[in-house]
Enzyme design. Structure first.
Site, PDB file in Angstrom:
ATOM      1  N   ASN A  98       0.883  -1.174   0.000  1.00 36.61           N
ATOM      2  CA  ASN A  98       0.000   0.000   0.000  1.00 36.61           C
ATOM      3  C   ASN A  98       0.914   1.216   0.000  1.00 36.61           C
ATOM      4  O   ASN A  98       1.502   1.556   1.017  1.00 36.61           O
ATOM      5  CB  ASN A  98      -0.905  -0.019   1.245  1.00 36.61           C
ATOM      6  CG  ASN A  98      -1.719   1.261   1.365  1.00 36.61           C
ATOM      7  OD1 ASN A  98      -1.764   2.074   0.439  1.00 36.61           O
ATOM      8  ND2 ASN A  98      -2.365   1.438   2.513  1.00 36.61           N
ATOM      9  N   LYS A 152       0.163   4.280  -0.315  1.00 37.72           N
ATOM     10  CA  LYS A 152      -0.443   5.503   0.254  1.00 37.72           C
ATOM     11  C   LYS A 152      -0.157   6.694  -0.673  1.00 37.72           C
ATOM     12  O   LYS A 152      -0.132   6.518  -1.891  1.00 37.72           O
ATOM     13  CB  LYS A 152       0.055   5.710   1.687  1.00 37.72           C
ATOM     14  CG  LYS A 152      -0.161   4.446   2.527  1.00 37.72           C
ATOM     15  CD  LYS A 152       0.008   4.625   4.005  1.00 37.72           C
ATOM     16  CE  LYS A 152      -0.222   3.285   4.703  1.00 37.72           C
ATOM     17  NZ  LYS A 152      -0.144   3.373   6.156  1.00 37.72           N
ATOM     18  N   HIS A 172      -9.549   1.172   4.874  1.00 37.93           N
ATOM     19  CA  HIS A 172      -8.265   1.379   5.555  1.00 37.93           C
ATOM     20  C   HIS A 172      -8.471   2.337   6.716  1.00 37.93           C
ATOM     21  O   HIS A 172      -9.281   3.266   6.626  1.00 37.93           O
ATOM     22  CB  HIS A 172      -7.226   1.924   4.576  1.00 37.93           C
ATOM     23  CG  HIS A 172      -5.847   1.927   5.149  1.00 37.93           C
ATOM     24  ND1 HIS A 172      -5.416   2.891   6.032  1.00 37.93           N
ATOM     25  CD2 HIS A 172      -4.821   1.050   5.016  1.00 37.93           C
ATOM     26  CE1 HIS A 172      -4.175   2.607   6.399  1.00 37.93           C
ATOM     27  NE2 HIS A 172      -3.792   1.493   5.798  1.00 37.93           N
ATOM     28  N   GLU A 225      -5.320  -4.779  10.570  1.00 39.65           N
ATOM     29  CA  GLU A 225      -4.275  -3.770  10.766  1.00 39.65           C
ATOM     30  C   GLU A 225      -4.541  -3.031  12.076  1.00 39.65           C
ATOM     31  O   GLU A 225      -5.354  -2.087  12.096  1.00 39.65           O
ATOM     32  CB  GLU A 225      -4.279  -2.758   9.611  1.00 39.65           C
ATOM     33  CG  GLU A 225      -3.968  -3.355   8.264  1.00 39.65           C
ATOM     34  CD  GLU A 225      -3.423  -2.303   7.291  1.00 39.65           C
ATOM     35  OE1 GLU A 225      -2.302  -2.500   6.807  1.00 39.65           O
ATOM     36  OE2 GLU A 225      -4.104  -1.300   7.052  1.00 39.65           O
ATOM     37  N   GLY A 233       2.621   2.384  10.632  1.00 33.04           N
ATOM     38  CA  GLY A 233       3.585   3.471  10.462  1.00 33.04           C
ATOM     39  C   GLY A 233       4.332   3.844  11.722  1.00 33.04           C
ATOM     40  O   GLY A 233       4.997   4.870  11.778  1.00 33.04           O
ATOM     41  N   SER A 283       3.530  -2.148  10.223  1.00 31.45           N
ATOM     42  CA  SER A 283       4.979  -2.266  10.389  1.00 31.45           C
ATOM     43  C   SER A 283       5.528  -3.644  10.001  1.00 31.45           C
ATOM     44  O   SER A 283       6.441  -4.167  10.654  1.00 31.45           O
ATOM     45  CB  SER A 283       5.390  -1.894  11.824  1.00 31.45           C
ATOM     46  OG  SER A 283       5.004  -0.550  12.107  1.00 31.45           O
TER      47      SER A 283
HETATM   48  P1  13P Z   1       3.186   0.411   7.567  1.00 32.84           P
HETATM   49  O1  13P Z   1       3.633  -0.892   6.989  1.00 32.84           O
HETATM   50  O2  13P Z   1       3.945   1.595   7.049  1.00 32.84           O
HETATM   51  O3  13P Z   1       3.071   0.354   9.049  1.00 32.84           O
HETATM   52  O4  13P Z   1       1.677   0.659   7.023  1.00 32.84           O
HETATM   53  C1  13P Z   1       0.742  -0.341   7.190  1.00 32.84           C
HETATM   54  C2  13P Z   1      -0.461  -0.007   6.402  1.00 32.84           C
HETATM   55  O5  13P Z   1      -1.222   0.886   6.741  1.00 32.84           O
HETATM   56  C3  13P Z   1      -0.710  -0.782   5.182  1.00 32.84           C
HETATM   57  O6  13P Z   1      -1.999  -0.566   4.696  1.00 32.84           O
END
Ligand code: 13P
Length: 245
Positions: free
Chosen positions: A12, A14, A94, A163, A169, A208
């Protein structure tokens, strides 16, 4: 992972990546030879470029899609148009869409129905905040998100991503035990309360995930892959996620 289910490594991206970074990513992964599904979701305005330049094995998805095919929905992404240009899947629900843009269960249910109607695969995201975890509400939150957002849906094109919001993040990954408990709970909840097939529905973990921890996460029988943010942006890291999975 177990039960003969496939493994999915989903990036993802983003709101990241420049055109140059995308070129470099796609060039570098062109020789990836993996038994796992390789999916990425770039930001919407980069989808066409990724579709044009991608190697055959890579599937491209959207990070969001609308609850209708067309109409007066300024700024939205039509699932019908996504399908038309060759998009394979969409994320729905999400936590960033839920918390920053106020997307609630009813809307997410409608989005899921429309995406499925257009033959897109749906990665439906669920997860608790830190406050909810500390208040002992993990199972309550997950069961509500599942039963409201996926209600009566019975489709082989649905994947679920667990998640935990506090792990996104932050560099803090759920411990193998926390991930295991949540994934077991989700699979069992589906079995007892929902129309989805609990044995075949893939359940991915996100929060993460990195090349260094993916192996341990996937050693859990109920974790069928990773939904990966930061560690999916660079080709070498994405390749290592596949190698280590
Ligand atoms: P990270 O892997 O950066 O923590 O993000 C996870 C996420 O939100 C994937 O959709």
């Amino acid at each position: 992972m177990s039960g003969g289910r496939d493994v999915y490594i989903v990036g993802n991206w983003k709101m990241n990546q420049s055109l140059e970074e995308i070129d470099s990513f796609l060039n570098q992964i062109s020789t990836l030879n993996s038994n796992n599904h390789a999916w990425i979701a770039p930001q919407a305005l980069h989808i066409s470029k990724c579709l044009e330049k991608k190697p055959g094995f890579l599937k491209v998805g959207s990070q969001n899609c609308a609850h209708e095919d067309s109409g007066a929905f300024t700024g939205e992404l039509s699932p019908k148009s996504l399908k038309e240009i060759g998009v394979h899947f969409t994320l729905i629900g999400h936590s960033e869409r839920r918390s920053l843009y106020g997307e609630g269960d009813d809307l997410l249910y409608k989005k899921t129905l429309k995406a499925l109607e257009n033959n897109l695969y749906v990665i439906f995201c669920i997860g608790e905040t830190l406050e909810e975890r500390e208040a002992g509400k993990v199972e309550e939150v997950l069961s509500e998100q599942l039963s409201n957002g996926l209600r009566d849906i019975n489709s082989k094109n649905v994947l679920i991503a667990y998640e935990p919001v506090w792990a996104i993040g932050t560099g803090v990954t759920a411990s193998p035990e926390q991930a295991s408990d949540a994934h077991k709970f989700i699979r069992n909840f589906i079995k007892e309360n929902m129309k989805l097939d609990s044995q075949t529905t893939p359940i991915l973990y996100g929060g993460s995930v990195k090349p260094e921890n993916i192996k341990e996460l996937l050693s859990n029988e109920d974790i069928d892959g990773g939904l990966v943010g930061g560690a999916s942006l660079k080709a070498d890291s994405y390749i290592n996620l596949h190698k280590n999975a």
